[in-house]
Write an enzyme that holds these catalytic residues in place. Structure first.
Site, PDB file in Angstrom:
ATOM      1  CB  THR A  66      -0.906  -0.018   1.256  1.00 23.15           C
ATOM      2  OG1 THR A  66      -1.451   1.261   1.464  1.00 23.15           O
ATOM      3  CG2 THR A  66      -0.140  -0.395   2.510  1.00 23.15           C
ATOM      4  CG  ASP A  67      -1.090   5.032  -0.972  1.00 26.43           C
ATOM      5  OD1 ASP A  67      -1.702   4.291  -0.176  1.00 26.43           O
ATOM      6  OD2 ASP A  67      -1.602   6.059  -1.473  1.00 26.43           O
ATOM      7  CE1 TYR A  77      -3.224  -2.836   5.738  1.00 28.43           C
ATOM      8  CE2 TYR A  77      -3.332  -0.478   5.268  1.00 28.43           C
ATOM      9  CZ  TYR A  77      -3.288  -1.791   4.823  1.00 28.43           C
ATOM     10  OH  TYR A  77      -3.297  -2.061   3.477  1.00 28.43           O
ATOM     11  CE  LYS A  83       0.171  -4.676   2.960  1.00 26.01           C
ATOM     12  NZ  LYS A  83      -0.182  -6.035   2.448  1.00 26.01           N
TER      13      LYS A  83
HETATM   14  N1  LIG Z   1      -8.168  -2.049  -0.246  1.00 30.69           N
HETATM   15  C1  LIG Z   1      -7.298  -1.137  -0.625  1.00 30.69           C
HETATM   16  O1  LIG Z   1      -7.661   0.000  -0.915  1.00 30.69           O
HETATM   17  C2  LIG Z   1      -5.831  -1.493  -0.739  1.00 30.69           C
HETATM   18  C3  LIG Z   1      -4.964  -0.558  -1.310  1.00 30.69           C
HETATM   19  C4  LIG Z   1      -3.613  -0.890  -1.465  1.00 30.69           C
HETATM   20  C5  LIG Z   1      -3.161  -2.125  -1.054  1.00 30.69           C
HETATM   21  N2  LIG Z   1      -4.011  -3.003  -0.470  1.00 30.69           N
HETATM   22  C6  LIG Z   1      -3.491  -4.330  -0.085  1.00 30.69           C
HETATM   23  O2  LIG Z   1      -4.127  -5.280  -0.932  1.00 30.69           O
HETATM   24  C7  LIG Z   1      -4.290  -6.520  -0.240  1.00 30.69           C
HETATM   25  C8  LIG Z   1      -5.745  -6.941  -0.311  1.00 30.69           C
HETATM   26  O3  LIG Z   1      -6.556  -5.907   0.263  1.00 30.69           O
HETATM   27  P1  LIG Z   1      -8.148  -6.053   0.320  1.00 30.69           P
HETATM   28  O4  LIG Z   1      -8.698  -4.700   0.505  1.00 30.69           O
HETATM   29  O5  LIG Z   1      -8.599  -6.899  -0.792  1.00 30.69           O
HETATM   30  O6  LIG Z   1      -8.307  -6.876   1.694  1.00 30.69           O
HETATM   31  P2  LIG Z   1      -9.555  -7.630   2.299  1.00 30.69           P
HETATM   32  O7  LIG Z   1      -9.540  -7.300   3.752  1.00 30.69           O
HETATM   33  O8  LIG Z   1     -10.788  -7.398   1.512  1.00 30.69           O
HETATM   34  O9  LIG Z   1      -9.168  -9.182   2.094  1.00 30.69           O
HETATM   35  C9  LIG Z   1      -8.129  -9.796   2.790  1.00 30.69           C
HETATM   36  C10 LIG Z   1      -8.220 -11.289   2.506  1.00 30.69           C
HETATM   37  O10 LIG Z   1      -7.134 -11.936   3.194  1.00 30.69           O
HETATM   38  C11 LIG Z   1      -7.636 -13.088   3.858  1.00 30.69           C
HETATM   39  N3  LIG Z   1      -6.791 -13.364   5.038  1.00 30.69           N
HETATM   40  C12 LIG Z   1      -6.647 -12.599   6.142  1.00 30.69           C
HETATM   41  N4  LIG Z   1      -5.824 -13.201   7.007  1.00 30.69           N
HETATM   42  C13 LIG Z   1      -5.410 -14.363   6.428  1.00 30.69           C
HETATM   43  C14 LIG Z   1      -4.535 -15.403   6.825  1.00 30.69           C
HETATM   44  N5  LIG Z   1      -3.917 -15.377   8.008  1.00 30.69           N
HETATM   45  N6  LIG Z   1      -4.334 -16.445   5.981  1.00 30.69           N
HETATM   46  C15 LIG Z   1      -4.977 -16.476   4.767  1.00 30.69           C
HETATM   47  N7  LIG Z   1      -5.820 -15.519   4.347  1.00 30.69           N
HETATM   48  C16 LIG Z   1      -6.040 -14.467   5.164  1.00 30.69           C
HETATM   49  C17 LIG Z   1      -9.067 -12.714   4.236  1.00 30.69           C
HETATM   50  O11 LIG Z   1      -9.866 -13.852   4.519  1.00 30.69           O
HETATM   51  C18 LIG Z   1      -9.515 -11.940   3.006  1.00 30.69           C
HETATM   52  O12 LIG Z   1     -10.032 -12.804   2.033  1.00 30.69           O
HETATM   53  C19 LIG Z   1      -3.780  -6.276   1.175  1.00 30.69           C
HETATM   54  O13 LIG Z   1      -2.480  -6.781   1.260  1.00 30.69           O
HETATM   55  C20 LIG Z   1      -3.801  -4.774   1.329  1.00 30.69           C
HETATM   56  O14 LIG Z   1      -2.814  -4.334   2.237  1.00 30.69           O
HETATM   57  C21 LIG Z   1      -5.352  -2.722  -0.307  1.00 30.69           C
END
Ligand SMILES: NC(=O)c1ccc[n+]([C@@H]2O[C@H](COP(=O)([O-])OP(=O)(O)OC[C@H]3O[C@@H](n4cnc5c(N)ncnc54)[C@H](O)[C@@H]3O)[C@@H](O)[C@H]2O)c1
Length: 323
Positions: free
Chosen positions: A122-123, A149, A153
Site C-alpha cells: 500500500t501507499d 496497519y 505492511k
Molecule cells: N483495499 C485497498 O484499498 C488497498 C490498497 C492498497 C493495497 N491493499 C493491499 O491489498 C491486499 C488486499 O486488500 P483487500 O482490501 O482486498 O483486503 P480484504 O480485507 O478485503 O481481504 C483480505 C483477505 O485476506 C484473507 N486473510 C486474512 N488473514 C489471512 C490469513 N492469516 N491467511 C490467509 N488468508 C487471510 C481474508 O480472509 C480476506 O479474504 C492487502 O495486502 C492490502 O494491504 C489494499
C-alpha cells in the site's frame, strides 16, 4: 503457469482472480485464504466451476497450509492481510501476526524453489503528505507509516526486500493507493457510505472530512499487477495510483448521496481517527514506462460501483448481519 493467490476471497484478491481467469483461462489458479470476516466465497462464485481453479481454506501463518498451497506454483501473488486501519488500532497483535509473520512463512516456502513472489502493498507505508501541497509519493519516498496497519505492511515490504537481497528471491512489490469497486467489505469509506445511504442511515465521516485520497478502480489495480508480473524488473517496487487529483472524503460522500438522490444532510461528523493520515497521492510514472496507466475515471466508475451495491444488496446485507 500456476499461480498462488493468497487472500483471493477478499476484495482485491477476488477481483484479481476474476480478471486473471478471464484473460488467462489456461493458467491454473490456487487460492489460499483463511476466510476471515473479510474473506467471502461468494466473491468467487463466477470462477468456482472453472477446471483450473482450486481453493484451499488455510492460514498463511501456518507452515503446513503454505507448503500444501505452494506445491508446483510458478508465481505467488500475495494479497492476504488484515487491512482495516480502524481494526488495527485495537488488534495490533493480529495485524503483526498476519501481515508480518504470515508474509515470512510464505517467503520461507518461496525460497525453497526460488518462486517468483509479487507482494501487494500500500501507499500508506509512506505515511502522510501535507494537505494542498502537490507532493506525491514515489518509489524513492522514505517509509514513515503512522498506524499499526501501515506499520505492519511496511515491515512486510522490508521482509520481502530482504529475501531478495539476502536469498536472491525473485520479488516485486506494488504500493497502491486506495481501491474501490465491487466486493469490498462494507467497512471502508466508499462501500460504508453507499450501504449507509441505501439504508437511509447517516454516513459517519471522521473529523472534518478533509482527508485527501488517491482513488483507483480495482480493475486498474489488477491490470497494474499483470504488467508488473510480465514486465516488472525483479527486485523493484512500483507505485500504483489513480487518475484524479486529490479528492477528499466529504466530496466522495456527496457524490454518493447525489447519485442515490439523497440530500447532503445524510452524513454526520464523528470523532476523528487518531493520527489520521491527511493526504495520499501517488506518482505512477515508473509504472507508466512499462505501459500501464489508470483508465477508469472516478465519476464513471464510482457510479458503476454504487450500482453494483444497489444490485447486490443481499451480498452486503448478509455480511452486516454476521457482524
Ligand atoms: N483495499 C485497498 O484499498 C488497498 C490498497 C492498497 C493495497 N491493499 C493491499 O491489498 C491486499 C488486499 O486488500 P483487500 O482490501 O482486498 O483486503 P480484504 O480485507 O478485503 O481481504 C483480505 C483477505 O485476506 C484473507 N486473510 C486474512 N488473514 C489471512 C490469513 N492469516 N491467511 C490467509 N488468508 C487471510 C481474508 O480472509 C480476506 O479474504 C492487502 O495486502 C492490502 O494491504 C489494499
Amino acid at each position: 503457469m500456476k499461480l498462488l493467490i493468497t487472500g483471493g476471497a477478499g476484495f482485491i484478491g477476488s477481483n484479481f482472480v476474476q480478471y486473471w481467469s478471464k484473460k488467462h483461462s489456461e493458467d491454473k489458479i490456487v487460492i489460499l485464504d483463511k476466510l476471515t470476516y473479510a474473506g467471502n466465497l461468494e466473491n468467487l462464485k463466477k470462477v468456482e466451476k472453472n477446471k483450473n481453479y482450486s481453493f484451499i481454506q488455510g492460514d498463511i501463518c501456518n507452515k503446513e497450509d503454505v507448503e500444501k498451497a505452494m506445491t508446483g506454483v510458478d508465481v505467488v501473488i500475495h494479497f492476504a492481510a488484515e487491512t482495516h486501519v480502524d481494526r488495527s488500532l485495537y488488534s495490533q497483535g493480529l495485524f503483526a501476526k498476519t501481515n508480518v509473520i504470515g508474509t515470512h512463512v510464505l517467503l520461507e516456502e518461496a525460497i525453497k524453489n526460488k518462486t517468483r513472489f509479487h507482494h501487494i502493498s500500500t501507499d500508506e507505508v509512506f505515511g502522510s503528505l501535507p494537505k494542498y501541497s502537490g507532493e506525491k509519493f514515489n518509489e524513492e519516498t522514505t517509509y514513515n507509516p503512522k498506524n499499526p496497519y501501515s506499520q505492519s505492511k511496511a515491515q512486510s515490504d522490508y521482509l520481502v526486500k530482504l529475501y531478495h537481497q539476502e536469498h536472491d528471491l525473485p520479488i516485486t512489490i506494488s504500493n497502491c493507493s486506495n481501491n474501490y469497486g465491487p466486493y469490498q467489505y462494507p467497512e471502508k469509506l466508499i462501500p460504508l457510505a453507499i450501504t449507509h445511504a441505501i439504508k437511509g442511515k447517516k454516513i459517519p465521516v471522521y473529523g472534518n472530512g478533509l482527508y485527501f485520497r488517491d482513488w483507483l478502480y480495482v480493475e486498474d489495480h489488477c491490470k497494474a499487477i499483470e504488467v508488473i508480473l510480465k514486465k516488472g524488473k525483479i527486485g523493484e517496487s512500483y507505485c500504483v495510483g489513480g487518475l484524479e487529483k486529490d479528492v477528499n472524503n466529504i466530496e466522495i460522500v456527496f457524490k454518493i448521496l447525489d447519485f442515490l438522490d439523497k440530500d447532503h444532510s445524510h452524513y454526520e461528523h464523528v470523532a476523528d481517527r487518531p493520527n489520521h493520515d491527511k493526504r495520499y497521492s501517488v506518482d505512477w510514472s515508473k509504472l507508466k514506462k512499462l505501459g500501464w496507466k489508470p483508465e477508469s475515471d472516478l465519476e464513471t466508475y464510482l457510479e458503476k460501483t454504487i450500482k453494483w451495491y444497489v444490485d447486490n444488496q443481499k451480498w452486503w446485507e448478509k455480511l452486516l448481519k454476521k457482524k
